[in-house]
Design an enzyme around this catalytic site. Sequence first.
Site, short mmCIF file in Angstrom:
data_model
loop_
_atom_site.label_atom_id
_atom_site.label_comp_id
_atom_site.label_asym_id
_atom_site.label_seq_id
_atom_site.Cartn_x
_atom_site.Cartn_y
_atom_site.Cartn_z
N LYS A 116 1.99 8.80 -3.07
CA LYS A 116 0.71 8.30 -3.56
C LYS A 116 -0.11 9.37 -4.27
CE LYS A 116 -1.16 5.10 -0.71
NZ LYS A 116 -1.58 4.58 0.63
N GLU A 200 -9.56 11.06 -0.38
CA GLU A 200 -10.36 10.30 -1.36
C GLU A 200 -11.76 10.14 -0.78
OE1 GLU A 200 -8.47 6.50 -2.01
OE2 GLU A 200 -6.98 7.35 -3.35
N ARG A 292 7.20 -3.37 -5.53
CA ARG A 292 8.01 -4.41 -4.89
C ARG A 292 7.28 -5.75 -4.99
NH1 ARG A 292 4.49 -5.18 -0.58
NH2 ARG A 292 3.51 -3.26 0.15
P1 ADP Z 1 1.35 -6.43 1.00
O1 ADP Z 1 0.38 -5.95 0.00
O2 ADP Z 1 2.59 -6.98 0.39
O3 ADP Z 1 0.74 -7.26 2.04
P2 ADP Z 1 1.61 -4.57 3.09
O4 ADP Z 1 1.16 -3.17 2.92
O5 ADP Z 1 0.84 -5.45 3.99
O6 ADP Z 1 1.80 -5.11 1.67
O7 ADP Z 1 3.10 -4.50 3.59
C1 ADP Z 1 4.01 -5.59 3.53
C2 ADP Z 1 4.94 -5.50 4.67
O8 ADP Z 1 5.62 -4.27 4.65
C3 ADP Z 1 4.27 -5.57 6.01
O9 ADP Z 1 5.14 -6.25 6.86
C4 ADP Z 1 4.11 -4.10 6.42
O10 ADP Z 1 4.11 -3.98 7.81
C5 ADP Z 1 5.34 -3.50 5.80
N1 ADP Z 1 5.19 -2.15 5.29
C6 ADP Z 1 4.39 -1.72 4.30
N2 ADP Z 1 4.58 -0.42 4.04
C7 ADP Z 1 5.54 0.01 4.88
C8 ADP Z 1 6.20 1.26 5.10
N3 ADP Z 1 5.92 2.33 4.38
N4 ADP Z 1 7.13 1.31 6.07
C9 ADP Z 1 7.43 0.23 6.78
N5 ADP Z 1 6.87 -0.97 6.60
C10 ADP Z 1 5.93 -1.09 5.69
P1 ADP Z 2 -1.51 1.21 2.04
O1 ADP Z 2 -0.42 1.95 1.33
O2 ADP Z 2 -1.48 1.41 3.50
O3 ADP Z 2 -1.60 -0.21 1.60
P2 ADP Z 2 -3.87 1.72 0.40
O4 ADP Z 2 -4.10 3.01 -0.29
O5 ADP Z 2 -3.44 0.58 -0.45
O6 ADP Z 2 -2.84 1.96 1.59
O7 ADP Z 2 -5.17 1.32 1.21
C1 ADP Z 2 -5.18 0.24 2.12
C2 ADP Z 2 -6.60 -0.32 2.25
O8 ADP Z 2 -7.51 0.69 2.66
C3 ADP Z 2 -7.19 -0.85 0.96
O9 ADP Z 2 -6.84 -2.18 0.75
C4 ADP Z 2 -8.67 -0.68 1.18
O10 ADP Z 2 -9.18 -1.74 1.96
C5 ADP Z 2 -8.75 0.57 1.99
N1 ADP Z 2 -8.98 1.78 1.15
C6 ADP Z 2 -8.05 2.53 0.54
N2 ADP Z 2 -8.60 3.56 -0.13
C7 ADP Z 2 -9.94 3.46 0.06
C8 ADP Z 2 -11.07 4.25 -0.34
N3 ADP Z 2 -10.95 5.35 -1.07
N4 ADP Z 2 -12.29 3.84 0.08
C9 ADP Z 2 -12.43 2.75 0.84
N5 ADP Z 2 -11.42 1.98 1.25
C10 ADP Z 2 -10.18 2.31 0.88
#
Ligand code: ADP
Ligand code: ADP
Length: 448
Positions: A116, A200, A292
């Site tokens: 990331k 961040e 994905r």
């Molecule tokens: P989406 O935006 O598709 O909802 P999520 O972040 O909720 O993405 O992840 C989708 C699925 O993948 C969920 O079942 C979550 O638990 C799983 N998941 C996401 N990132 C990872 C990871 N790095 N390792 C294992 N499982 C993950």
């Molecule tokens: P993941 O890979 O676990 O999905 P993300 O970077 O997409 O991680 O962040 C997951 C969630 O956390 C976002 O949907 C948002 O709600 C919150 N989030 C992420 N970055 C920030 C930020 N800089 N400030 C506030 N909320 C954040």
Amino acid sequence: MFKRILIANRGEIALRIIRCCREMDIESVIVYSQADDKSLPVIMATHAVCIGPAKATKSYLNQEAIIETAIKMKCDAIHPGYGFLSENAEFARKCEDNGIVFIGPSSDIIKNMGDKQSARKLMIENDVPVVPGSKNILTSIEEAKDLAKEIGYPVLLKASAGGGGKGMRKAYSKEELEHAYNTAKAEAKAAFGNDDMYMEKLIINPHHIEFQILADKCGNTIYLGERDCSIQKNNQKLLEEAPSNILDEGLRAKMGEVAVRAAKAAKYFSAGTIEFVVDEAKNFYFIEMNTRIQVEHPVTEEITGIDLIREQLRIAAGMKLSISQEDIVIQKHAIECRINALTPGTINFLHFPCGYGVRVESHVYTGYEVSPYYDSMIGKIIVSGNTRLEAIRRLRRALEELIIEGIDSNFEFMHLLTYHPVFLKGNYDTGFWEKHHETIENWDREGK
Ligand code: ADP
Ligand code: ADP
Ligand code: MG
């Protein structure tokens, strides 16, 4: 087009891919764990191969067993679904090395965007706005303290390899920072085997708005509108809808164009998602790219009429996009509600809603045993309507028709949520659950 593909996943997404294969005259091979031998994907795929015990590391994450099965079963391609190996660059590379098409982008793209912090860097170089924060991986707690002072508290510590809401910690002050840094690092190490951290600025209760991208291998890249995924519990999405009530046409087009620029900067192909947070003043910032298919992809399918899994298969087979940006016309409003099991156990009785404008994506049935080994999501209800209010009313009646006996799930809570005035207004943010879940739970208690 492919003749036979292997599906390296389980649950509703495996079923979704099998159904698409059937419609495209492609044979499907499902690999499964011993815990899933009675699952619907195993029954519905053309072929099913058990590859190991329940534990995911021994089955759904067992790269060697999956590749071996694909070779033995003469599969042309592997669809990884979401979660599990879907964003694993090493696995995508193994597919490439064995002459099997990975249905997704290349291993290099997954690697670059999956990290990331390096994705952040690439975005900065391409004039994609990112949240103020790190330029590089944090090398020490001292560096983290200096940076936090510079950008101002509160801050968010994030694992560069993070996903699924894991490896993230907020810090509101210098005193909180050290603890946040250490716990996020430890969680990242345990979950991803990589504890690189970046920082961040914490945007207070932003909106989570993401753009669906489709890109072919010839560089044609389009966006299919946004999804508002601000209803989250512990950074995990519960309900997603499109279009978002907080975007006007101008901002939608601007963010869509930035999303396309971001995908092009990554030389992206396949279906993908650019995630943004949007603050109160409607400034938007890139947070990550998901390389994905997403859980919430049906929302976009409902508003655009485009089958995203089909497009993924076509792109992976080397075909050009059959649609251009001008063809994307958004005529509907769609909402998806995730149904999560709160306990494992056997579903004694199940009745799913149906009827006009209701779509159910689920792998469970009466008698199905929800195992404790995997994700708690047991299905998704997706509704569409001509207006947002029509979609909300449809979601309510769909959830009223739903019967799940034998296990606890969140669907009654989700039904009540659709009556909350803040949800009805449509300008809710990611603080919604924290602020309002108790009120909603109390309605539930009073109602019983
Ligand atoms: P989406 O935006 O598709 O909802 P999520 O972040 O909720 O993405 O992840 C989708 C699925 O993948 C969920 O079942 C979550 O638990 C799983 N998941 C996401 N990132 C990872 C990871 N790095 N390792 C294992 N499982 C993950
Ligand atoms: P993941 O890979 O676990 O999905 P993300 O970077 O997409 O991680 O962040 C997951 C969630 O956390 C976002 O949907 C948002 O709600 C919150 N989030 C992420 N970055 C920030 C930020 N800089 N400030 C506030 N909320 C954040
Ligand atoms: Mg995310």
